[in-house]
Design a protein around this motif. Structure first.
Motif, PDB file in Angstrom:
ATOM      1  N   LEU A  62     -12.373 -21.837 -39.529  1.00  0.00           N
ATOM      2  CA  LEU A  62     -11.077 -22.138 -40.136  1.00  0.00           C
ATOM      3  C   LEU A  62      -9.972 -22.058 -39.097  1.00  0.00           C
ATOM      4  N   THR A  63      -9.045 -22.992 -39.152  1.00  0.00           N
ATOM      5  CA  THR A  63      -7.849 -22.914 -38.317  1.00  0.00           C
ATOM      6  C   THR A  63      -6.762 -23.771 -38.938  1.00  0.00           C
ATOM      7  N   ALA A  64      -5.546 -23.278 -38.870  1.00  0.00           N
ATOM      8  CA  ALA A  64      -4.377 -24.060 -39.296  1.00  0.00           C
ATOM      9  C   ALA A  64      -3.534 -24.459 -38.099  1.00  0.00           C
ATOM     10  N   THR A  65      -4.050 -24.229 -36.888  1.00  0.00           N
ATOM     11  CA  THR A  65      -3.333 -24.585 -35.672  1.00  0.00           C
ATOM     12  C   THR A  65      -3.711 -26.003 -35.262  1.00  0.00           C
ATOM     13  N   PRO A  66      -2.724 -26.860 -35.009  1.00  0.00           N
ATOM     14  CA  PRO A  66      -3.046 -28.259 -34.716  1.00  0.00           C
ATOM     15  C   PRO A  66      -3.753 -28.436 -33.381  1.00  0.00           C
ATOM     16  N   HIS A  67      -4.496 -29.527 -33.286  1.00  0.00           N
ATOM     17  CA  HIS A  67      -5.165 -29.920 -32.041  1.00  0.00           C
ATOM     18  C   HIS A  67      -4.091 -30.222 -31.000  1.00  0.00           C
ATOM     19  N   SER A  68      -4.091 -29.502 -29.887  1.00  0.00           N
ATOM     20  CA  SER A  68      -3.029 -29.606 -28.893  1.00  0.00           C
ATOM     21  C   SER A  68      -3.195 -30.792 -27.958  1.00  0.00           C
ATOM     22  N   GLY A  69      -4.264 -31.562 -28.115  1.00  0.00           N
ATOM     23  CA  GLY A  69      -4.514 -32.658 -27.197  1.00  0.00           C
ATOM     24  C   GLY A  69      -5.468 -32.290 -26.081  1.00  0.00           C
ATOM     25  N   ASP A  70      -5.836 -31.016 -25.982  1.00  0.00           N
ATOM     26  CA  ASP A  70      -6.793 -30.585 -24.969  1.00  0.00           C
ATOM     27  C   ASP A  70      -8.191 -30.903 -25.491  1.00  0.00           C
ATOM     28  N   GLU A  71      -8.733 -32.044 -25.065  1.00  0.00           N
ATOM     29  CA  GLU A  71     -10.008 -32.495 -25.622  1.00  0.00           C
ATOM     30  C   GLU A  71     -11.161 -31.606 -25.184  1.00  0.00           C
ATOM     31  N   GLU A  72     -11.027 -30.960 -24.020  1.00  0.00           N
ATOM     32  CA  GLU A  72     -12.088 -30.053 -23.579  1.00  0.00           C
ATOM     33  C   GLU A  72     -12.168 -28.846 -24.513  1.00  0.00           C
ATOM     34  N   ALA A  73     -10.993 -28.264 -24.845  1.00  0.00           N
ATOM     35  CA  ALA A  73     -10.978 -27.117 -25.761  1.00  0.00           C
ATOM     36  C   ALA A  73     -11.464 -27.526 -27.146  1.00  0.00           C
ATOM     37  N   PHE A  74     -11.049 -28.724 -27.592  1.00  0.00           N
ATOM     38  CA  PHE A  74     -11.485 -29.198 -28.903  1.00  0.00           C
ATOM     39  C   PHE A  74     -12.993 -29.415 -28.919  1.00  0.00           C
ATOM     40  N   GLY A  75     -13.522 -29.941 -27.817  1.00  0.00           N
ATOM     41  CA  GLY A  75     -14.960 -30.132 -27.721  1.00  0.00           C
ATOM     42  C   GLY A  75     -15.715 -28.821 -27.758  1.00  0.00           C
ATOM     43  N   ARG A  76     -15.167 -27.790 -27.110  1.00  0.00           N
ATOM     44  CA  ARG A  76     -15.809 -26.467 -27.147  1.00  0.00           C
ATOM     45  C   ARG A  76     -15.842 -25.935 -28.567  1.00  0.00           C
ATOM     46  N   LEU A  77     -14.753 -26.135 -29.291  1.00  0.00           N
ATOM     47  CA  LEU A  77     -14.715 -25.673 -30.678  1.00  0.00           C
ATOM     48  C   LEU A  77     -15.766 -26.397 -31.512  1.00  0.00           C
ATOM     49  N   LEU A  78     -15.845 -27.715 -31.346  1.00  0.00           N
ATOM     50  CA  LEU A  78     -16.816 -28.489 -32.120  1.00  0.00           C
ATOM     51  C   LEU A  78     -18.250 -28.204 -31.692  1.00  0.00           C
ATOM     52  N   SER A  79     -18.438 -27.757 -30.447  1.00  0.00           N
ATOM     53  CA  SER A  79     -19.792 -27.451 -29.982  1.00  0.00           C
ATOM     54  C   SER A  79     -20.408 -26.298 -30.749  1.00  0.00           C
ATOM     55  N   LEU A  80     -19.581 -25.482 -31.416  1.00  0.00           N
ATOM     56  CA  LEU A  80     -20.109 -24.409 -32.246  1.00  0.00           C
ATOM     57  C   LEU A  80     -20.824 -24.971 -33.476  1.00  0.00           C
ATOM     58  N   ILE A  81     -20.486 -26.219 -33.835  1.00  0.00           N
ATOM     59  CA  ILE A  81     -21.175 -26.898 -34.940  1.00  0.00           C
ATOM     60  C   ILE A  81     -22.440 -27.564 -34.449  1.00  0.00           C
ATOM     61  N   ASP A  82     -22.282 -28.313 -33.345  1.00  0.00           N
ATOM     62  CA  ASP A  82     -23.423 -29.023 -32.746  1.00  0.00           C
ATOM     63  C   ASP A  82     -23.131 -29.120 -31.253  1.00  0.00           C
ATOM     64  N   PRO A  83     -23.993 -28.593 -30.390  1.00  0.00           N
ATOM     65  CA  PRO A  83     -23.720 -28.624 -28.943  1.00  0.00           C
ATOM     66  C   PRO A  83     -23.440 -30.019 -28.405  1.00  0.00           C
ATOM     67  N   SER A  84     -24.012 -31.050 -29.028  1.00  0.00           N
ATOM     68  CA  SER A  84     -23.797 -32.407 -28.522  1.00  0.00           C
ATOM     69  C   SER A  84     -22.372 -32.885 -28.744  1.00  0.00           C
ATOM     70  N   PHE A  85     -21.636 -32.250 -29.674  1.00  0.00           N
ATOM     71  CA  PHE A  85     -20.256 -32.652 -29.931  1.00  0.00           C
ATOM     72  C   PHE A  85     -19.343 -32.357 -28.741  1.00  0.00           C
ATOM     73  N   ALA A  86     -19.743 -31.462 -27.869  1.00  0.00           N
ATOM     74  CA  ALA A  86     -18.872 -31.066 -26.761  1.00  0.00           C
ATOM     75  C   ALA A  86     -18.617 -32.203 -25.792  1.00  0.00           C
ATOM     76  N   SER A  87     -19.553 -33.125 -25.668  1.00  0.00           N
ATOM     77  CA  SER A  87     -19.435 -34.166 -24.646  1.00  0.00           C
ATOM     78  C   SER A  87     -19.399 -35.577 -25.210  1.00  0.00           C
ATOM     79  N   MET A  88     -19.350 -35.733 -26.521  1.00  0.00           N
ATOM     80  CA  MET A  88     -19.361 -37.078 -27.091  1.00  0.00           C
ATOM     81  C   MET A  88     -17.983 -37.714 -27.025  1.00  0.00           C
TER      82      MET A  88
END
Length: 754
Positions: free
Chosen positions: A94-120
């Protein structure tokens, strides 16, 4: 569902639970639901042990705080990544903080769901289709627009600015401080680090000066050096691990010199003079209070909050005015806010709360307050959003919430912050609906602020050159533009348009009706406690349930859930320390319900309660003989897809029959059952009516009740089909009712006196 763990990245929201994770509670798994502070367990010596004992369902609050690159966030990420590697573990991030545009950080967050999401590739439609199965984004604007079938889910929010003029003495003082600060920066070394430290120390002092003379004096007298890498996050109001120190005045860290001594003397003299900023606050409050408002005044520093509280108490002696700052423990903060609720036997009085940003997250204020005044401008636009979010949230009874931003056009600091940070962020918010955080790289921010201050003070370009300022304004414009474009792209990529909120309103309404309201939970607890012969009493906004007076077996059951003696239940937010909000999921509510169900199903259990599954009585609620049946209906749900799955489900249903026809169901049938009896029947008459109802039951099950159950299964199948079509999922669901249904209760209602 097994035990659950709630991981809280902030720490402050559940600080009162901290003792439960400092010992062995989470190791032994002795709690079904356990809040755990991530900051405590992220360390390597605790992380491995926790991972071994962690259950299969984890909720992570403020998940965005675990994907940064600093040491603390890296430890949090490693903890969560380790938990996510178990394919059987279910995690909700859960987060209510908006995506700051840092795609690397966003990818790391999504990698907790599926590791392949980090680099797609985020622009790949196939990727977005995969992600949409796991990712849900909802903004306030998505929920307040469109037909929700509700009169008002959120209050209307009105924002305004309140400029005020400084006195000549205060203007002169500000100029003296700026001259001193620019001299310090000009004398800084040529190295980048030395120059940045000087800038940060200067900005820290100027923030305190802009807040209040009291905060400025505290900073000038504070000789304890603040480490450079800790000073910058304080200046820009970043969320950190040490939330209790959020409102402490920083040290300027400048070496003592005659100019500093003179500045301290000037500050001491200024404190004894009228404060134009405080006077402006009082003037802004008068029309609000006259209109019945209950404001929260947010200050940046502890000394300022105390100064404002005392000034407001002198100005409004008949109002309840309190301050909540970092000098209080989290429990003390919660209690101080809760104590501001008026007693029911007292006349409702207006209240003003003065707070620092230690309260901008963690405690909900919507039940007691409806207005936010930013006495001090935050240098982080998301902090303004957090402050207002304490009041402007679901459950706010006021139709309008107001937020007011105070600033002085005479202050070079206020003007610089407005131009460089806050107004730019507001422009983006109006376009995108999102408040974007400051860019991660703070060098351009610092340069832009210093350049704006110089410009407003009429300083020469030569001084800017001497200070070796970069063209921070141009760099900041570019960064804000990038942030806006990134947010627009994010909206296009991840907008949840597959399912419109209004499409699930029928299911939402059904779920709310099934779950019941807080008043329903309170009514049940009070009646159940009375049925068990134990008292409840209301004290202010707390319901006290004396569980020590309950039956021994029930006392033991509650004791195993940590409920002993007199249990204090909060009736509204904010819940005082030592209480928990009364709800249908509270252990007392669930334990009472379980015991009553068991007593009704087992004739030998708690016979003194007189609870039965059959009965007969006369009532004015019916004009004809009516039978009420409580049914348990079981269903087989088959999900047809690449791999067919069979699920079992059940529900309870209440129906009323007259002459073999169903005449009421649901709430209407419940109202008939709850209507008072007009008399008692003789035992022989009651037995006769019960026996007759039982004899006719088989015919009713194969007739109207069987038809009712089949219609329910068809309705459920239509609900599944509609929701799956709205969500764009291809799997088909069939629902088959198991006939006959179980009859849990059978009651005969006779008209009038029978």
């Amino acid at each position: 569902m097994g035990p659950r763990i709630f991981l809280d990245n902030l720490g402050q929201c559940h600080r009162r639970h901290h003792t439960s994770v400092s010992g062995t509670a989470w190791k032994t798994g002795c709690y079904r639901r356990q809040p755990v502070v991530v900051h405590y367990i992220k360390a390597e010596k605790r992380r491995d042990g926790f991972a071994k004992a962690c259950p299969d369902f984890v909720i992570v609050d403020e998940a965005h705080a675990s994907v940064g690159t600093n040491k603390g966030k890296q430890q949090r990420f490693e903890l969560l990544a380790g938990l996510a590697r178990d394919p059987e573990r279910r995690m909700i991030l859960l987060t209510a903080t908006p995506h700051s545009g840092d795609e690397e950080a966003f990818g790391r967050l999504l990698s907790l769901i599926d590791p392949s999401f980090a680099s797609m590739n985020f622009d790949d439609a196939r990727y977005r289709e995969r992600l949409a199965r796991h990712f849900v984004q909802r903004r306030r604007v998505d929920l307040v627009t469109g037909d929700w079938g509700e009169t008002r889910a959120f209050p209307r929010h009105e924002t305004s600015e309140y400029p005020y003029r400084m006195s000549p003495e205060h203007v002169s003082y500000h100029e003296a401080v700026l001259d001193y600060c620019f001299g310090v920066v000009a004398r800084a070394g040529t190295g980048m680090r030395e120059r940045r430290l000087a800038f940060w120390g200067t900005l820290a002092l100027m923030r305190c000066v802009g807040s209040s003379p009291a905060a400025a004096l505290s900073a000038l007298r504070n000789r304890a050096a603040t480490e450079g890498d800790r000073l910058e996050p304080q200046i820009y109001d970043e969320d950190g691990d040490d939330e209790d120190a959020v409102d402490l005045e920083p040290s300027a860290t400048f070496e003592s010199d005659p100019a500093l001594v003179e500045l301290i003397q000037l500050t001491e003299a200024l404190i004894r003079q009228p404060d134009p900023k405080l006077d402006a606050l009082i003037d802004s409050l008068k029309p609000l209070l006259k209109g019945g408002a209950n404001p929260v005044v947010f200050c940046r520093y502890l000394a300022t909050a105390e100064h404002v509280r005392e000034g407001l108490r002198r100005a409004f002696p008949k109002l309840r005015i309190e301050a909540v700052t970092g000098v209080l423990t989290p429990d003390e903060r919660r209690d101080r806010v809760a104590d501001m609720a008026s007693d029911e036997d007292e006349k409702e009085i207006q209240r003003i709360l003065v707070a620092t940003d230690c309260l901008s997250e963690g405690i909900n204020l919507q039940q007691l307050f409806d207005t936010v005044i930013h006495y001090d401008l935050s240098w982080n636009p998301t902090r303004h959003q957090q402050r207002e979010g304490r009041v402007d949230r679901f459950g706010q009874p006021a139709e309008v919430v107001r937020s007011i931003m105070m600033f002085s056009p005479d202050s070079a600091i206020d003007g610089a912050v407005l131009d460089v940070i806050l107004r730019k962020a507001e422009e983006i918010r109006k376009v995108t609906g999102i408040t974007v955080p400051l860019p991660d790289e703070r060098g351009p921010v610092t340069d832009a602020l210093m350049a704006a201050v110089l410009l407003r003070q009429g300083k020469s370009q030569q001084l800017a050159f001497d200070l070796r300022l970069e063209d921070g304004s141009r760099a900041m414009e570019a960064r804000w533009r990038d942030a806006s474009e990134n947010e627009k792209k994010s909206r296009a990529r991840f907008a949840q348009n597959a399912m419109k909120p209004q499409e699930v309103v029928p299911e939402w309404s059904k779920a709310r009706a099934l779950l019941g309201t807080p008043d329903d939970a309170r009514r049940f607890v009070e009646r159940a406690m009375a049925r068990f012969g134990a008292r409840t009493e209301e004290k202010k906004s707390v319901l006290v349930a004396h569980v020590h007076a309950l039956d021994a077996a029930l006392r033991d059951r509650l004791g195993q859930r940590g409920l002993k003696g007199s249990v204090r239940l909060a009736l509204s937010e904010p819940a005082p320390s030592g209480t928990a909000l009364l709800s249908r999921t509270h252990p007392l509510t669930t334990s009472l319900a379980e015991t009553l169900v068991e007593a009704s199903l087992d004739p030998e259990a708690l016979t003194q309660l007189g609870i039965g599954r059959v009965g007969a009585w006369p009532t004015d609620a019916v004009a004809k003989l009516t039978r009420i049946l409580l049914l348990r209906i079981r269903y087989k749900l088959t999900i047809h897809g690449r791999r067919e799955r069979l699920l079992l489900a059940e529900e309870a249903a209440l129906v009323a029959l007259q002459g073999g026809q169903i005449v009421a169901m649901g709430d209407d049938a419940r109202a008939l059952l709850a209507a008072p009896a007009t008399a008692n029947l003789a035992q022989s008459a009651r037995d006769r009516f019960i026996a007759k109802a039982h004899d006719e039951l088989q015919a009713q099950i194969s007739g109207p009740l069987g038809d009712f159950v089949r219609l329910r299964s068809e309705a459920l199948m239509e609900d599944h089909a509609r929701l799956r079509a709205a969500a764009g999922t291809g799997a088909r669901v069939t629902v088959e009712a198991v006939i006959p249904p179980d009859v849990i209760g059978l009651f005969t209602l006779l008209p009038g006196e029978g």
